[in-house]
Scaffold this motif. Sequence first.
Motif, PDB file in Angstrom:
ATOM      1  N   ALA A 187      42.579  28.446  31.738  1.00 27.45           N
ATOM      2  CA  ALA A 187      42.013  27.103  31.880  1.00 27.45           C
ATOM      3  C   ALA A 187      42.100  26.359  30.557  1.00 27.45           C
ATOM      4  CB  ALA A 187      40.565  27.183  32.351  1.00 27.45           C
ATOM      5  N   HIS A 188      42.362  25.057  30.645  1.00 26.84           N
ATOM      6  CA  HIS A 188      42.555  24.241  29.449  1.00 26.84           C
ATOM      7  C   HIS A 188      41.667  22.994  29.536  1.00 26.84           C
ATOM      8  CE1 HIS A 188      46.173  26.695  28.841  1.00 26.84           C
ATOM      9  NE2 HIS A 188      46.407  26.493  30.126  1.00 26.84           N
ATOM     10  N   PRO A 189      40.976  22.660  28.454  1.00 28.34           N
ATOM     11  CA  PRO A 189      40.112  21.471  28.487  1.00 28.34           C
ATOM     12  C   PRO A 189      40.897  20.188  28.204  1.00 28.34           C
ATOM     13  CG  PRO A 189      39.910  22.572  26.371  1.00 28.34           C
ATOM     14  CD  PRO A 189      40.861  23.411  27.180  1.00 28.34           C
ATOM     15  N   VAL A 190      40.514  19.135  28.903  1.00 29.58           N
ATOM     16  CA  VAL A 190      41.018  17.791  28.618  1.00 29.58           C
ATOM     17  C   VAL A 190      39.845  16.826  28.697  1.00 29.58           C
ATOM     18  CG1 VAL A 190      43.389  18.181  29.404  1.00 29.58           C
ATOM     19  CG2 VAL A 190      41.645  17.419  31.040  1.00 29.58           C
ATOM     20  N   THR A 191      40.029  15.643  28.144  1.00 23.60           N
ATOM     21  CA  THR A 191      38.945  14.670  28.077  1.00 23.60           C
ATOM     22  C   THR A 191      39.484  13.282  28.406  1.00 23.60           C
ATOM     23  OG1 THR A 191      37.941  15.982  26.303  1.00 23.60           O
ATOM     24  CG2 THR A 191      37.094  13.758  26.624  1.00 23.60           C
ATOM     25  N   SER A 192      38.670  12.503  29.094  1.00 27.21           N
ATOM     26  CA  SER A 192      39.053  11.128  29.383  1.00 27.21           C
ATOM     27  C   SER A 192      38.752  10.244  28.170  1.00 27.21           C
ATOM     28  CB  SER A 192      38.295  10.608  30.606  1.00 27.21           C
ATOM     29  OG  SER A 192      36.949  10.300  30.257  1.00 27.21           O
ATOM     30  N   ARG A 193      39.020   8.966  28.321  1.00 28.31           N
ATOM     31  CA  ARG A 193      38.759   8.021  27.241  1.00 28.31           C
ATOM     32  C   ARG A 193      37.290   7.594  27.178  1.00 28.31           C
ATOM     33  NH1 ARG A 193      44.064   3.947  27.402  1.00 28.31           N
ATOM     34  NH2 ARG A 193      45.639   5.610  27.270  1.00 28.31           N
ATOM     35  N   ALA A 194      36.477   8.083  28.127  1.00 35.14           N
ATOM     36  CA  ALA A 194      35.038   7.801  28.084  1.00 35.14           C
ATOM     37  C   ALA A 194      34.405   8.751  27.067  1.00 35.14           C
ATOM     38  CB  ALA A 194      34.405   7.980  29.461  1.00 35.14           C
TER      39      ALA A 194
ATOM     40  N   LEU B  82      43.401   9.623  30.242  1.00 39.35           N
ATOM     41  CA  LEU B  82      43.236  10.677  29.253  1.00 39.35           C
ATOM     42  C   LEU B  82      43.177  10.104  27.850  1.00 39.35           C
ATOM     43  CD1 LEU B  82      45.865  13.225  30.586  1.00 39.35           C
ATOM     44  CD2 LEU B  82      43.401  13.642  30.473  1.00 39.35           C
ATOM     45  N   ASP B  83      42.418  10.762  26.972  1.00 33.62           N
ATOM     46  CA  ASP B  83      42.482  10.375  25.571  1.00 33.62           C
ATOM     47  C   ASP B  83      43.783  10.909  24.969  1.00 33.62           C
ATOM     48  OD1 ASP B  83      42.052  13.077  25.051  1.00 33.62           O
ATOM     49  OD2 ASP B  83      40.054  12.798  24.211  1.00 33.62           O
ATOM     50  N   GLN B  84      44.142  10.412  23.806  1.00 37.93           N
ATOM     51  CA  GLN B  84      45.438  10.733  23.236  1.00 37.93           C
ATOM     52  C   GLN B  84      45.581  12.216  22.910  1.00 37.93           C
ATOM     53  OE1 GLN B  84      47.971   8.697  23.198  1.00 37.93           O
ATOM     54  NE2 GLN B  84      49.278  10.335  22.387  1.00 37.93           N
ATOM     55  N   ALA B  85      44.506  12.829  22.425  1.00 39.12           N
ATOM     56  CA  ALA B  85      44.567  14.258  22.102  1.00 39.12           C
ATOM     57  C   ALA B  85      44.897  15.099  23.334  1.00 39.12           C
ATOM     58  CB  ALA B  85      43.247  14.707  21.483  1.00 39.12           C
TER      59      ALA B  85
ATOM     60  N   VAL C 109      46.563  14.042  26.038  1.00 38.79           N
ATOM     61  CA  VAL C 109      47.953  13.770  26.391  1.00 38.79           C
ATOM     62  C   VAL C 109      48.891  14.662  25.577  1.00 38.79           C
ATOM     63  CG1 VAL C 109      49.797  12.041  26.354  1.00 38.79           C
ATOM     64  CG2 VAL C 109      47.509  11.402  27.129  1.00 38.79           C
ATOM     65  N   GLU C 110      48.618  14.772  24.292  1.00 43.72           N
ATOM     66  CA  GLU C 110      49.458  15.602  23.426  1.00 43.72           C
ATOM     67  C   GLU C 110      49.325  17.085  23.764  1.00 43.72           C
ATOM     68  OE1 GLU C 110      48.175  14.527  19.540  1.00 43.72           O
ATOM     69  OE2 GLU C 110      48.973  12.479  19.654  1.00 43.72           O
TER      70      GLU C 110
ATOM     71  N   GLY D  66      52.367  19.979  25.542  1.00 46.71           N
ATOM     72  CA  GLY D  66      52.716  21.342  25.159  1.00 46.71           C
ATOM     73  C   GLY D  66      52.674  22.321  26.311  1.00 46.71           C
ATOM     74  N   LEU D  67      51.939  21.972  27.388  1.00 49.37           N
ATOM     75  CA  LEU D  67      51.852  22.851  28.556  1.00 49.37           C
ATOM     76  C   LEU D  67      52.929  22.570  29.584  1.00 49.37           C
ATOM     77  CD1 LEU D  67      47.981  22.796  29.202  1.00 49.37           C
ATOM     78  CD2 LEU D  67      49.321  24.665  28.202  1.00 49.37           C
ATOM     79  N   ARG D  68      53.568  21.421  29.494  1.00 51.10           N
ATOM     80  CA  ARG D  68      54.558  21.018  30.491  1.00 51.10           C
ATOM     81  C   ARG D  68      55.676  22.054  30.580  1.00 51.10           C
ATOM     82  NH1 ARG D  68      55.936  15.768  32.645  1.00 51.10           N
ATOM     83  NH2 ARG D  68      58.022  15.804  33.562  1.00 51.10           N
ATOM     84  N   GLY D  69      55.952  22.474  31.797  1.00 46.19           N
ATOM     85  CA  GLY D  69      57.028  23.423  32.017  1.00 46.19           C
ATOM     86  C   GLY D  69      56.614  24.878  31.921  1.00 46.19           C
ATOM     87  N   THR D  70      55.363  25.141  31.515  1.00 43.91           N
ATOM     88  CA  THR D  70      54.933  26.536  31.379  1.00 43.91           C
ATOM     89  C   THR D  70      54.308  27.072  32.664  1.00 43.91           C
ATOM     90  OG1 THR D  70      52.737  25.916  30.561  1.00 43.91           O
ATOM     91  CG2 THR D  70      54.498  26.183  28.929  1.00 43.91           C
ATOM     92  N   ALA D  71      53.888  26.183  33.571  1.00 36.26           N
ATOM     93  CA  ALA D  71      53.238  26.607  34.811  1.00 36.26           C
ATOM     94  C   ALA D  71      54.224  26.511  35.976  1.00 36.26           C
ATOM     95  CB  ALA D  71      51.995  25.758  35.073  1.00 36.26           C
ATOM     96  N   ASP D  72      53.721  26.692  37.180  1.00 32.17           N
ATOM     97  CA  ASP D  72      54.552  26.684  38.376  1.00 32.17           C
ATOM     98  C   ASP D  72      55.270  25.355  38.561  1.00 32.17           C
ATOM     99  OD1 ASP D  72      54.390  25.903  41.555  1.00 32.17           O
ATOM    100  OD2 ASP D  72      55.063  27.963  41.245  1.00 32.17           O
ATOM    101  N   GLY D  73      54.619  24.252  38.177  1.00 32.85           N
ATOM    102  CA  GLY D  73      55.243  22.947  38.286  1.00 32.85           C
ATOM    103  C   GLY D  73      55.076  22.269  39.623  1.00 32.85           C
ATOM    104  N   ARG D  74      54.480  22.944  40.578  1.00 32.08           N
ATOM    105  CA  ARG D  74      54.302  22.333  41.898  1.00 32.08           C
ATOM    106  C   ARG D  74      52.907  21.718  42.044  1.00 32.08           C
ATOM    107  NH1 ARG D  74      55.534  26.355  46.550  1.00 32.08           N
ATOM    108  NH2 ARG D  74      55.642  24.421  47.745  1.00 32.08           N
ATOM    109  N   LEU D  75      51.890  22.516  41.707  1.00 33.16           N
ATOM    110  CA  LEU D  75      50.516  22.097  41.968  1.00 33.16           C
ATOM    111  C   LEU D  75      49.672  22.187  40.710  1.00 33.16           C
ATOM    112  CD1 LEU D  75      48.376  21.338  44.157  1.00 33.16           C
ATOM    113  CD2 LEU D  75      47.916  23.782  44.356  1.00 33.16           C
ATOM    114  N   ALA D  76      48.978  21.111  40.405  1.00 30.42           N
ATOM    115  CA  ALA D  76      48.007  21.109  39.313  1.00 30.42           C
ATOM    116  C   ALA D  76      46.608  21.153  39.912  1.00 30.42           C
ATOM    117  CB  ALA D  76      48.164  19.856  38.455  1.00 30.42           C
ATOM    118  N   ILE D  77      45.767  22.054  39.405  1.00 30.48           N
ATOM    119  CA  ILE D  77      44.372  22.138  39.816  1.00 30.48           C
ATOM    120  C   ILE D  77      43.526  21.590  38.675  1.00 30.48           C
ATOM    121  CG2 ILE D  77      42.464  23.629  40.523  1.00 30.48           C
ATOM    122  CD1 ILE D  77      44.624  23.613  42.581  1.00 30.48           C
TER     123      ILE D  77
END
Length: 260
Positions: A70-77, A93-96, A98-99, A103-114
């Motif tokens: 699991a990976h944390p992300v944060t909105s702009r709020a 998403l906040d800029q951090a 997005v960046e 780095g995770l793009r392409g490392t997972a199945d690529g079909r479904l994001a939970i």
Amino acid sequence: MKPPAAPHPLLTDLREMTPARVALGRTGASLPTGALLGFTLDHARARDAVHAAFDATALIAELGALGLSAHPVTSRAADRQTYLRRPDLGRRLDQASVEALAGLRGTADGRLAIVIGDGLSPRAVHAHAVELVRHLGPRLAAESIAMTDVLVASGARVALGDEIAVCLGAKMVVMLIGERPGLSAPDSLGAYLTFAPRAGLTDADRNCVSNIHRAGLSYDEAAFKIAWLVREAFARGMTGVALKDESGDRMPCAVAANPT
């Protein structure tokens, strides 16, 4: 003073079938004291659910115990008050983040994001999200859909899942999020499913499985519905008003009867 009359038997039966406020009675021109106190208590619980703290770190640890990364992300709020006053910021998403997702793009199945987001009831997410994921994983696996990576989003509105999926290159997103608390269910979880997510979509482009809580839809039944919708979305290339939830016609009796 004459005591209030007992409710009609039909109204008594109705009250046993629904948590809705029906046949409350009256004292003079007002509600009985018990009904008024019950309303006040439920209103306070709903307010508390909206302002409850969201512990993304604890949620990530619980998901890790299921074998999920699991990976944390944060909105702009930036904080809860901003989140409540500026819904638009909760959809980006906040800029951090997005960046980090780049780095995770392409490392997972690529079909479904939970994505698991706090939404308007962090309490609902902490109470139900992990158990729902526990039930959902095997059902998705049966459809040959991997659920290896999960995003935990703070300050999230439903549409935040669209940007997350775009950043990951996912074809579909399932957003598990705390629903707006009601007076009978302050901890209700909802699942929003979007195929071909992108910025600017509306709820007409999504399917929703709602009212997931102990007195509502069970984890197993919700997982069955979500997995069915995911499978059909990939098969038909669509979600939203064009994809009708017909899973009830195919639901196994054991699932329909499961109260948990």
